[in-house]
Write an enzyme that holds these catalytic residues in place. Structure first.
Site, PDB file in Angstrom:
ATOM      1  N   GLY A 263      42.888 151.681  71.867  1.00 59.19           N
ATOM      2  CA  GLY A 263      42.385 150.634  70.979  1.00 59.19           C
ATOM      3  C   GLY A 263      40.864 150.561  71.009  1.00 59.19           C
ATOM      4  O   GLY A 263      40.216 150.302  69.986  1.00 59.19           O
ATOM      5  N   THR A 264      40.285 150.788  72.173  1.00 58.40           N
ATOM      6  CA  THR A 264      38.827 150.743  72.303  1.00 58.40           C
ATOM      7  C   THR A 264      38.182 151.783  71.389  1.00 58.40           C
ATOM      8  O   THR A 264      37.251 151.482  70.635  1.00 58.40           O
ATOM      9  CB  THR A 264      38.423 150.991  73.776  1.00 58.40           C
ATOM     10  OG1 THR A 264      39.030 149.975  74.575  1.00 58.40           O
ATOM     11  CG2 THR A 264      36.925 150.961  73.976  1.00 58.40           C
TER      12      THR A 264
ATOM     13  N   ASN B 178      43.380 138.122  72.712  1.00 58.22           N
ATOM     14  CA  ASN B 178      44.112 138.597  73.891  1.00 58.22           C
ATOM     15  C   ASN B 178      44.214 137.547  74.985  1.00 58.22           C
ATOM     16  O   ASN B 178      45.114 137.595  75.811  1.00 58.22           O
ATOM     17  CB  ASN B 178      43.481 139.879  74.441  1.00 58.22           C
ATOM     18  CG  ASN B 178      41.978 139.827  74.485  1.00 58.22           C
ATOM     19  OD1 ASN B 178      41.322 139.581  73.483  1.00 58.22           O
ATOM     20  ND2 ASN B 178      41.422 140.040  75.658  1.00 58.22           N
TER      21      ASN B 178
ATOM     22  N   GLN C 175      46.557 143.108  69.743  1.00 60.86           N
ATOM     23  CA  GLN C 175      47.468 142.103  70.329  1.00 60.86           C
ATOM     24  C   GLN C 175      48.419 141.510  69.296  1.00 60.86           C
ATOM     25  O   GLN C 175      49.288 140.713  69.647  1.00 60.86           O
ATOM     26  CB  GLN C 175      46.660 140.971  70.980  1.00 60.86           C
ATOM     27  CG  GLN C 175      45.862 141.388  72.195  1.00 60.86           C
ATOM     28  CD  GLN C 175      46.722 141.693  73.422  1.00 60.86           C
ATOM     29  OE1 GLN C 175      47.915 141.405  73.467  1.00 60.86           O
ATOM     30  NE2 GLN C 175      46.111 142.284  74.440  1.00 60.86           N
TER      31      GLN C 175
ATOM     32  N   SER D 109      47.001 149.802  69.617  1.00 63.23           N
ATOM     33  CA  SER D 109      47.081 150.534  70.882  1.00 63.23           C
ATOM     34  C   SER D 109      48.532 150.541  71.346  1.00 63.23           C
ATOM     35  O   SER D 109      49.179 149.491  71.372  1.00 63.23           O
ATOM     36  CB  SER D 109      46.196 149.826  71.915  1.00 63.23           C
ATOM     37  OG  SER D 109      46.324 150.457  73.162  1.00 63.23           O
TER      38      SER D 109
ATOM     39  N   HIS E  46      49.962 150.948  74.276  1.00 68.92           N
ATOM     40  CA  HIS E  46      50.424 150.375  75.546  1.00 68.92           C
ATOM     41  C   HIS E  46      50.630 148.866  75.496  1.00 68.92           C
ATOM     42  O   HIS E  46      51.132 148.273  76.448  1.00 68.92           O
ATOM     43  CB  HIS E  46      49.513 150.796  76.714  1.00 68.92           C
ATOM     44  CG  HIS E  46      48.191 150.099  76.813  1.00 68.92           C
ATOM     45  ND1 HIS E  46      47.986 149.061  77.688  1.00 68.92           N
ATOM     46  CD2 HIS E  46      47.014 150.301  76.192  1.00 68.92           C
ATOM     47  CE1 HIS E  46      46.710 148.662  77.596  1.00 68.92           C
ATOM     48  NE2 HIS E  46      46.109 149.398  76.694  1.00 68.92           N
TER      49      HIS E  46
ATOM     50  N   THR F 233      42.438 168.121  70.695  1.00 71.56           N
ATOM     51  CA  THR F 233      43.840 168.540  70.578  1.00 71.56           C
ATOM     52  C   THR F 233      44.763 167.329  70.632  1.00 71.56           C
ATOM     53  O   THR F 233      44.590 166.456  71.489  1.00 71.56           O
ATOM     54  CB  THR F 233      44.177 169.527  71.717  1.00 71.56           C
ATOM     55  OG1 THR F 233      43.254 170.612  71.625  1.00 71.56           O
ATOM     56  CG2 THR F 233      45.603 170.038  71.609  1.00 71.56           C
TER      57      THR F 233
ATOM     58  N   CYS G 218      40.370 144.001  81.095  1.00 70.27           N
ATOM     59  CA  CYS G 218      39.206 144.878  81.019  1.00 70.27           C
ATOM     60  C   CYS G 218      37.977 144.255  81.665  1.00 70.27           C
ATOM     61  O   CYS G 218      37.016 144.937  81.941  1.00 70.27           O
ATOM     62  CB  CYS G 218      38.894 145.224  79.572  1.00 70.27           C
ATOM     63  SG  CYS G 218      40.305 145.933  78.766  1.00 70.27           S
TER      64      CYS G 218
HETATM   65  C1  LIG Z   1      42.426 142.657  71.568  1.00 71.70           C
HETATM   66  C2  LIG Z   1      42.253 143.978  72.254  1.00 71.70           C
HETATM   67  N1  LIG Z   1      41.535 144.934  71.648  1.00 71.70           N
HETATM   68  C3  LIG Z   1      41.361 146.133  72.201  1.00 71.70           C
HETATM   69  C4  LIG Z   1      41.904 146.433  73.416  1.00 71.70           C
HETATM   70  C5  LIG Z   1      41.653 147.789  74.017  1.00 71.70           C
HETATM   71  O1  LIG Z   1      42.783 148.606  73.924  1.00 71.70           O
HETATM   72  P1  LIG Z   1      42.881 149.878  74.886  1.00 71.70           P
HETATM   73  O2  LIG Z   1      43.235 149.367  76.242  1.00 71.70           O
HETATM   74  O3  LIG Z   1      43.970 150.708  74.285  1.00 71.70           O
HETATM   75  O4  LIG Z   1      41.574 150.548  74.836  1.00 71.70           O
HETATM   76  C6  LIG Z   1      42.662 145.479  74.092  1.00 71.70           C
HETATM   77  C7  LIG Z   1      43.224 145.760  75.433  1.00 71.70           C
HETATM   78  O5  LIG Z   1      43.186 144.958  76.331  1.00 71.70           O
HETATM   79  C8  LIG Z   1      42.842 144.215  73.490  1.00 71.70           C
HETATM   80  O6  LIG Z   1      43.542 143.251  74.085  1.00 71.70           O
END
Ligand SMILES: Cc1ncc(COP(=O)(O)O)c(C=O)c1O
Length: 392
Positions: free
Chosen positions: A69-70, A148, A176, A196, A198, A234, A322
Site C-alpha cells: 500500500g505504501t 486506520n 483500510q 494492500s 495483507h 519481475t 508503522c
Molecule cells: C491506511 C493505510 N494506508 C497504507 C498502509 C500501508 O500499507 P502497506 O503496509 O501495505 O505498505 C497502511 C498499513 O498500515 C494503512 O493502514
C-alpha cells in the site's frame, strides 16, 4: 491468543496459502520468459488481476500490482507531480497514513506546497474547507477512505466529484476500506486508489494501484516492461495469486464483516464504555469501518494497557503499527484535537472475520482489571482524576 489488531495486519487465510503454494513449489518460473514454463504464468497473473479488479469493479487493465500500500500511495502522488510539472501544490489531510504524510513532507522539503487539512473533533472531514483549499496549481488531492486508527470513513465520492469539477487529480488510500466497505471505482470516480493484500487476509508485500482509464500515469519503479510498462520488476506471482484469492474471499465475506464483525465490535465497545469509568471513544460512531474502535482511558498510559493485555494473550495497539516504537502521541488523535495525555491513553482494537464472541467476552473480562491495576499504581491525585468521567 486473541488477535484484535486486524488494522495492523490480518491472518493469511488458509485458502490464500493454498492458492499461493503451487507458485512457490512447482510453477516458480518468470512470467516474462519465452518458454512455456515461464510465460504460462502470465495467465495466472491475469487471472488474479481479474479477481482484484472485480473487488473494486475496475477494468483489469486499470490495475497495477505493486509491492504494498505504501508504494501505491507514493506512486499515485509521484505520478501526479510528474504528469503536471507546472503544478506545485498537493492537498491531503492531517490524519493520513505515514505512506502519504511522509511523502507530502518530503515534497515540502523539495519546495512543493502541501496542505494537510485539519479534521473535526470526531475525525470527520469538512468538505467545504476541502473545496476552498483546492487551488489552480493543485496537482492532486489525496484523501484516505478509512482511517486506520479510528475507522472513520471520509466521503470519497464527494471528494472525487469536487476534484473532477475543478479538473484536479484525486487519489484515495483505500487500504483500510477494502473488505469492509463495498468499493465501486466506477461510482467513485477517483483517478487513483490504493489497496494492500495483507489487510484483507492476503500476504504482506503485495498491493495494487488502480489508475483510471485515460488518467495519465508515470511509473514510480523504473525498470523492465512489466505491468504494461507501468511498474518495473519481475512479477511476484505467488503473492499476486494470493492477493487474487484474498480479493475473492473479501467480496464473499463483506456481509459477514458488516453484520457479525460489526456486532462483535459494538458489543466490545459498549461493554468497555459501560464497565470502565473514564473510558471514552475517539472518533465518530458513524460512518466508520465495522471492525474498529479507538478508546481513551483517562489517567493511564496506552503502553501499560498494551503490556498487560499482551500478558493476557490479547493483541491490540496504540495506533498505526508503522509508527509503533515512536514515543510521539498519535498524529491522528492530535489532529482531532485530543490533548497529548488523551492521545497517549488511547488504544485501538480492530476485529476481523476470525474473531468470536467468546474472545470479546474474554477481553471484556480482562480489561477492567487491567485498567484498575494501572490506576491503582498511580499517585493518589492521579487516581482521582482517572475516575472522573470523560466528556467526549
Ligand atoms: C491506511 C493505510 N494506508 C497504507 C498502509 C500501508 O500499507 P502497506 O503496509 O501495505 O505498505 C497502511 C498499513 O498500515 C494503512 O493502514
Amino acid at each position: 491468543m486473541v488477535y484484535f489488531d486486524n488494522n495492523a495486519t490480518t491472518r493469511v487465510a488458509p485458502e490464500v496459502v493454498e492458492a499461493m503454494l503451487p507458485f512457490l513449489k512447482e510453477q516458480w518460473g518468470n512470467p516474462s520468459s519465452a518458454y512455456s514454463f515461464g510465460h504460462e504464468l502470465a495467465a495466472h497473473v491475469e487471472e488474479a488481476r481479474g479477481k482484484v479488479a472485480a473487488l473494486i469493479n475496475a477494468d483489469p487493465r486499470e490495475i497495477i500490482f505493486t509491492s504494498c500500500g505504501t508504494e501505491s500511495n507514493n506512486s499515485a502522488i509521484h505520478s501526479a507531480l510528474l504528469t503536471n510539472p507546472e503544478k506545485r501544490h498537493m492537498l491531503t489531510t492531517s490524519v493520513e497514513h505515514s505512506a502519504t504524510m511522509k511523502f507530502g513532507e518530503i515534497l515540502q522539503k523539495r519546495g512543493y506546497d502541501v496542505t494537510f487539512l485539519p479534521v473535526e473533533s470526531d475525525g470527520s472531514l469538512d468538505l467545504h474547507l476541502l473545496e476552498k483549499s483546492i487551488r489552480p496549481d493543485t496537482m492532486i488531492v489525496s484523501v484516505m477512505w478509512a482511517n486506520n486508527e479510528t475507522g472513520v470513513l471520509f466521503p470519497i465520492e464527494e471528494v472525487a466529484a469536487l476534484c473532477r469539477s475543478k479538473g484536479v487529480l484525486s487519489h484515495t488510500d483505500a487500504v483500510q476500506a477494502a473488505g469492509k466497505a463495498s468499493i465501486d471505482v466506477k461510482d467513485l470516480g477517483v483517478d487513483f486508489l490504493s489497496l494492500s493484500a495483507h489487510k484483507l487476509h492476503g500476504p504482506k508485500g503485495i498491493g495494487l494501484l488502480y489508475v483510471k482509464r485515460r488518467t495519465k500515469y508515470h511509473p514510480y519503479i523504473i525498470g523492465g516492461g512489466q505491468e504494461r510498462g507501468r511498474r518495473g520488476g519481475t512479477e511476484n506471482v505467488p503473492y499476486i495469486a494470493g492477493f487474487g484469492r484474498a480479493a475473492e474471499l473479501a467480496m464473499a465475506g463483506l456481509d459477514d464483516e458488516n453484520t457479525r464483525v460489526r456486532a462483535l465490535r459494538d458489543k466490545l465497545e459498549k461493554g468497555i464504555l459501560d464497565r470502565i469509568s473514564g473510558a471514552s471513544r475517539n472518533g465518530a460512531t458513524e460512518p466508520r469501518t465495522p471492525n474498529t474502535t479507538n478508546i481513551a482511558f483517562e489517567g493511564v498510559e496506552a503502553e501499560g494497557i498494551l503490556l498487560l493485555l499482551d500478558q493476557a494473550g490479547i493483541c491490540a495497539s496504540s495506533g498505526s503499527a508503522c509508527t509503533t516504537g515512536s514515543l510521539d502521541p498519535s498524529h491522528v488523535l492530535l489532529a482531532m484535537g485530543c490533548n497529548a495525555a488523551r492521545a497517549r491513553s488511547s488504544i485501538r482494537l480492530s476485529l476481523g472475520i476470525y474473531n468470536t464472541e467468546a474472545e470479546v467476552d474474554y477481553v471484556l473480562n480482562c480489561l477492567p482489571g487491567i485498567i484498575n491495576r494501572l490506576r491503582a499504581n498511580l499517585p493518589p491525585e492521579k487516581v482521582e482524576a482517572a475516575q472522573v468521567g470523560s466528556e467526549q
